[in-house]
Write a protein that holds these residues in place. Structure first.
Motif, PDB file in Angstrom:
ATOM      1  N   LEU A   1       0.846  -1.202   0.000  1.00  0.00           N
ATOM      2  CA  LEU A   1       0.000   0.000   0.000  1.00  0.00           C
ATOM      3  C   LEU A   1       0.875   1.244   0.000  1.00  0.00           C
ATOM      4  O   LEU A   1       0.628   2.190  -0.738  1.00  0.00           O
ATOM      5  N   LYS A   2       1.917   1.217   0.836  1.00  0.00           N
ATOM      6  CA  LYS A   2       2.794   2.384   0.958  1.00  0.00           C
ATOM      7  C   LYS A   2       3.469   2.703  -0.371  1.00  0.00           C
ATOM      8  O   LYS A   2       3.728   3.851  -0.681  1.00  0.00           O
ATOM      9  N   SER A   3       3.733   1.631  -1.126  1.00  0.00           N
ATOM     10  CA  SER A   3       4.426   1.853  -2.405  1.00  0.00           C
ATOM     11  C   SER A   3       3.521   2.541  -3.427  1.00  0.00           C
ATOM     12  O   SER A   3       3.971   2.970  -4.474  1.00  0.00           O
ATOM     13  N   CYS A   4       2.222   2.626  -3.133  1.00  0.00           N
ATOM     14  CA  CYS A   4       1.280   3.213  -4.104  1.00  0.00           C
ATOM     15  C   CYS A   4       1.030   4.700  -3.869  1.00  0.00           C
ATOM     16  O   CYS A   4       0.274   5.314  -4.603  1.00  0.00           O
ATOM     17  N   ILE A   5       1.642   5.280  -2.825  1.00  0.00           N
ATOM     18  CA  ILE A   5       1.291   6.662  -2.496  1.00  0.00           C
ATOM     19  C   ILE A   5       2.528   7.544  -2.446  1.00  0.00           C
ATOM     20  O   ILE A   5       3.650   7.058  -2.451  1.00  0.00           O
ATOM     21  N   SER A   6       2.288   8.860  -2.365  1.00  0.00           N
ATOM     22  CA  SER A   6       3.433   9.768  -2.265  1.00  0.00           C
ATOM     23  C   SER A   6       3.656  10.151  -0.799  1.00  0.00           C
ATOM     24  O   SER A   6       2.854   9.801   0.062  1.00  0.00           O
ATOM     25  N   ARG A   7       4.743  10.880  -0.540  1.00  0.00           N
ATOM     26  CA  ARG A   7       5.161  11.157   0.829  1.00  0.00           C
ATOM     27  C   ARG A   7       4.132  11.943   1.629  1.00  0.00           C
ATOM     28  O   ARG A   7       4.043  11.816   2.835  1.00  0.00           O
TER      29      ARG A   7
ATOM     30  N   LEU B   1      -2.656   0.018  -6.843  1.00  0.00           N
ATOM     31  CA  LEU B   1      -2.904  -0.940  -5.754  1.00  0.00           C
ATOM     32  C   LEU B   1      -3.246  -2.321  -6.328  1.00  0.00           C
ATOM     33  O   LEU B   1      -2.668  -3.336  -5.928  1.00  0.00           O
ATOM     34  N   PHE B   2      -4.168  -2.335  -7.281  1.00  0.00           N
ATOM     35  CA  PHE B   2      -4.541  -3.620  -7.885  1.00  0.00           C
ATOM     36  C   PHE B   2      -3.345  -4.248  -8.605  1.00  0.00           C
ATOM     37  O   PHE B   2      -3.193  -5.464  -8.664  1.00  0.00           O
ATOM     38  N   GLN B   3      -2.487  -3.356  -9.137  1.00  0.00           N
ATOM     39  CA  GLN B   3      -1.288  -3.827  -9.827  1.00  0.00           C
ATOM     40  C   GLN B   3      -0.340  -4.567  -8.863  1.00  0.00           C
ATOM     41  O   GLN B   3       0.122  -5.660  -9.174  1.00  0.00           O
TER      42      GLN B   3
ATOM     43  N   VAL C   1      -7.406   9.407  -8.218  1.00  0.00           N
ATOM     44  CA  VAL C   1      -7.778   8.352  -7.271  1.00  0.00           C
ATOM     45  C   VAL C   1      -7.812   6.999  -7.995  1.00  0.00           C
ATOM     46  O   VAL C   1      -7.308   5.997  -7.484  1.00  0.00           O
ATOM     47  N   ILE C   2      -8.386   7.007  -9.178  1.00  0.00           N
ATOM     48  CA  ILE C   2      -8.470   5.754  -9.940  1.00  0.00           C
ATOM     49  C   ILE C   2      -7.078   5.238 -10.263  1.00  0.00           C
ATOM     50  O   ILE C   2      -6.811   4.043 -10.227  1.00  0.00           O
ATOM     51  N   GLU C   3      -6.145   6.171 -10.525  1.00  0.00           N
ATOM     52  CA  GLU C   3      -4.761   5.767 -10.785  1.00  0.00           C
ATOM     53  C   GLU C   3      -4.157   5.076  -9.557  1.00  0.00           C
ATOM     54  O   GLU C   3      -3.489   4.057  -9.674  1.00  0.00           O
ATOM     55  N   THR C   4      -4.399   5.672  -8.394  1.00  0.00           N
ATOM     56  CA  THR C   4      -3.892   5.070  -7.148  1.00  0.00           C
ATOM     57  C   THR C   4      -4.462   3.658  -6.976  1.00  0.00           C
ATOM     58  O   THR C   4      -3.739   2.716  -6.644  1.00  0.00           O
TER      59      THR C   4
ATOM     60  N   SER D   1     -10.920  -4.550  -1.855  1.00  0.00           N
ATOM     61  CA  SER D   1     -12.056  -3.728  -2.269  1.00  0.00           C
ATOM     62  C   SER D   1     -11.818  -2.314  -1.750  1.00  0.00           C
ATOM     63  O   SER D   1     -11.250  -2.140  -0.676  1.00  0.00           O
ATOM     64  N   VAL D   2     -12.253  -1.328  -2.522  1.00  0.00           N
ATOM     65  CA  VAL D   2     -11.993   0.057  -2.155  1.00  0.00           C
ATOM     66  C   VAL D   2     -13.273   0.892  -2.238  1.00  0.00           C
ATOM     67  O   VAL D   2     -14.026   0.774  -3.203  1.00  0.00           O
ATOM     68  N   GLY D   3     -13.505   1.704  -1.214  1.00  0.00           N
ATOM     69  CA  GLY D   3     -14.604   2.670  -1.234  1.00  0.00           C
ATOM     70  C   GLY D   3     -14.014   4.066  -1.158  1.00  0.00           C
ATOM     71  O   GLY D   3     -13.100   4.315  -0.381  1.00  0.00           O
ATOM     72  N   VAL D   4     -14.501   4.988  -1.989  1.00  0.00           N
ATOM     73  CA  VAL D   4     -13.883   6.311  -2.063  1.00  0.00           C
ATOM     74  C   VAL D   4     -14.878   7.417  -1.747  1.00  0.00           C
ATOM     75  O   VAL D   4     -16.014   7.396  -2.225  1.00  0.00           O
ATOM     76  N   SER D   5     -14.450   8.380  -0.921  1.00  0.00           N
ATOM     77  CA  SER D   5     -15.217   9.619  -0.788  1.00  0.00           C
ATOM     78  C   SER D   5     -14.267  10.776  -1.070  1.00  0.00           C
ATOM     79  O   SER D   5     -13.062  10.670  -0.851  1.00  0.00           O
ATOM     80  N   LEU D   6     -14.822  11.874  -1.598  1.00  0.00           N
ATOM     81  CA  LEU D   6     -13.991  13.013  -1.987  1.00  0.00           C
ATOM     82  C   LEU D   6     -14.408  14.260  -1.233  1.00  0.00           C
ATOM     83  O   LEU D   6     -15.602  14.539  -1.086  1.00  0.00           O
TER      84      LEU D   6
END
Ligand code: C2E
Ligand code: MG
Ligand code: MG
Length: 586
Positions: free
Chosen positions: A219-225, A257-259, A250-253, A277-282
């Motif tokens: 998970l950590k590898s999918c995000i920025s600092r 993750l799925f990758q 968000v879809i890219e992130t 599974s992922v649920g998103v709110s903005l």
């Protein structure tokens, strides 16, 4: 600063009489590092410049007295020991000196041996004070470390070392404040590791924890600092994405993750693949505070999980009601099982030619204390999702078998009782054993039981279905395919299975007399089924016209409001035939 073991202890000798100062410096200067001062004021200046281990001070001097000096020495340097010199033989002075904080006192005229002994004791005491202080400092340091550890426990998850829910909420609240001021967008992703409970239950906590740790790393590898990943507990993680451009980010992130989940997890002794599974709110669209954003991401996650996992959902306004409504219904449904709030209505299945009853179908209803009679289409899907269908289905099977046996005992012509088996029940390992047990306990002969399955539950695993159905068939149980035509089964695959009847779904029957296509479908199904030596039952027959049409097509049996609605057991018996006493089933 302090007298180390190698360097000489530092002494400050204060007296307004020069003679006494010199005497003492002479006496002590060989062993100790001595300085001297002629007044309390002069001494304070020296004390503010350097630290002494011991101060020997006259009491009675011009200006500030020795008794006044003691507390000031201790303020400047708490570990410095003070010994008083007093010309007065009076005990009262000695007591006053000790009260003022002095360690000892030496009387004048000076007894040199007394001085040496007193200085030695005072320095030992000074050493003790220093050790005490060091010890105290160590304890304080330890305490601080411990507090930091406790803080860490309060804000970090112990398994993955990720921030926990409390810290995540904190950061989200801050991020919302910043985003409000700067007009930025935020993405809150609620992530759940699918099937984690199963892994934990079957492999144990060791591999379960390893999976969580490895998942956290990925998970950590999918995000920025600037983003935050947290673990909320169990299989739940959350991700805060700052300053996003829109949903695409968000879809890219989620994509990455799925990758990273495409690779297997190497757990001690096991290798497995995991999905999430992922649920998103903005922010600001789906909530303007951290609580709302989290709640709505949670509702979206619920939807993602319900649609089978391994996917994502963005929050939409209707999710909320849906999640809340279902939760209430689920709680009620659990209670309904305990309170036995279910009842069964029975609907006859009759022969197209003779209109004689060949069987009845058991259809469950929920007698809800407030809502009244709830139809199965409203609660069976939920019971399926939650697994509650297994105990409910078992209850229906038992009641239905017992009821059929009772009718036979009451002298009615024996008929078959049909019971619906949903996909979840069908794939329950214990179902066959349950069926055998209930038949045995109710005393119903297996050929008076008909189990109705849907195409989809068979198509989920045809090999498995073939095995189970063959076992049932060998026992003498009848098997029908319910709602036929709505699934995706091919008659070719059904050919391999020991099935007795196809029940054509009511949606085709309804319009068969008015719609050419539906008429063609009903005809085709009937012909093909007959070629496979299967019986054809039409569901939902409501009109004489439909009956005539079905008779024309050589359909075997019908079920529908035309003959009878589903009825409670006691109301149904008026439709039954009685059999002569000597041929009754006993
Ligand atoms: P199903 O097994 O296809 O049952 C037939 C449904 O059609 C019943 O609805 C019945 O009341 C209805 N029906 C019968 N004749 C007519 C007609 O002439 N016109 C119309 N419009 N409808 C007719 P019901 O009782 O609401 O049950 C709905 C579904 O719920 C059942 O469909 C079955 O799939 C499921 N179900 C009911 N009881 C159970 C149960 O005990 N276990 C399981 N797993 N599913 C059940
Ligand atoms: Mg049915
Ligand atoms: Mg049906």
């Amino acid at each position: 600063m302090e007298a180390g073991h190698n360097s000489k202890p530092k002494l400050l000798i204060i007296d307004d009489e020069k003679q006494i100062r010199e005497l003492l410096v002479d006496l002590l200067g060989g062993v100790y590092d001595c300085s001297d001062a002629g007044s309390a004021e002069e001494a304070l200046t020296a004390l503010s410049k350097q630290t002494f281990d011991l101060v020997i001070s006259d009491i009675d001097m011009g200006g500030m007295s020795g008794l006044e000096l003691v507390p000031r020495v201790h303020t400047l340097s708490p570990d410095t020991v003070v010994v008083m010199l007093s010309g007065n033989q009076d005990l009262e002075f000695a007591i006053r000196a000790l009260r003022a904080g002095a360690f000892d006192y030496i009387t004048k005229p000076i007894d040199l041996r007394h001085v040496e002994a007193s200085v030695e004791r005072a320095l030992q005491h000074s050493q003790l004070l220093k050790e005490k202080r060091r010890y105290k400092e160590q304890i304080e340091e330890l305490l601080q470390q411990r507090t930091a550890q406790v803080d860490r426990l309060a804000y970090y998850d112990t398994v993955t070392q990720l921030p926990n829910r409390a810290l995540f909420e904190d950061r989200l609240t801050q991020a919302v404040a910043v985003a409000k001021a700067s007009g930025q967008l935020l993405g809150v992703l609620f992530i759940s590791l699918d099937q984690f409970k199963k892994v934990n239950d079957s492999l144990g906590h060791g591999p379960g924890d390893s999976l969580l740790r490895e998942f956290a790393e990925r998970l950590k590898s999918c995000i920025s600092r600037t983003d935050t990943v947290a673990r909320f507990g169990s299989d739940e993680f959350a991700l805060l994405r700052m300053g996003i451009g829109g949903t695409t980010d968000v879809i890219e992130t989620i994509g990455s993750l799925f990758q990273v989940l495409r690779f297997s997890f190497d757990l001690p002794g096991h290798e497995l693949y995991a999905t999430a599974s992922v649920g998103v709110s903005l922010f600001p669209f789906d909530g303007e505070d951290s609580q709302t954003l989290l709640k709505n991401a949670g509702a979206a996650l619920y939807r993602a999980k319900k649609s089978g996992g391994a996917n994502y959902q963005f929050f939409t306004a209707d999710m909320h009601e849906l999640a809340a409504g279902r939760l209430a219904l689920e709680t009620n449904l659990r209670r309904a099982i305990q309170n036995e709030e279910f009842l069964i209505h029975y609907q006859p299945r009759v022969s197209v030619d003779s209109l004689a009853i060949t069987g009845v179908e058991a259809l469950v209803r929920w007698q809800h204390p407030q809502f009244g009679l709830v139809s199965p289409s409203e609660f069976i899907p939920l019971a399926e999702d939650t697994g509650l269908i297994v105990p409910i289905g078992e209850w229906v099977l038992r009641k239905a078998c017992e009821q059929n046996r009772r009718w036979q005992e009451q002298g009615f012509a024996p008929i078959r009782i049909a019971v619906n088996i949903s996909a979840r029940q069908f794939h329950d390992q214990d179902l066959s054993q349950t069926v055998i047990r209930i038949l045995h306990e109710s005393g119903l002969a297996p050929h008076y039981l008909d189990l109705e399955l849907t195409e989809s539950s068979i198509m989920q695993n045809v090999e498995f279905a073939a095995e189970v159905l063959t076992r049932w068939k060998n026992m003498g149980i009848n098997i029908s395919i319910d709602d036929f035509g709505t699934g995706f089964s091919s008659l070719a695959s059904l050919k391999r299975l020991p099935i007795d009847a196809l029940k054509i779904d009511q949606s085709f029957v309804r319009d068969a007399t008015t719609d050419q296509d539906d008429a063609a479908i009903v005809m085709a199904i009937t012909t093909l089924a007959h070629n496979l030596r299967l019986k054809v039952v039409a569901e939902g027959v409501e009109t004489e016209e439909q009956l005539r049409f079905l008779r024309l097509l050589r359909c075997d049996e019908i079920q529908g409001f035309l003959f009878s609605k589903p009825l409670p057991a006691d109301m149904l018996v008026s439709l039954f035939d009685s059999v002569p006493k000597d041929t009754r089933v006993s």
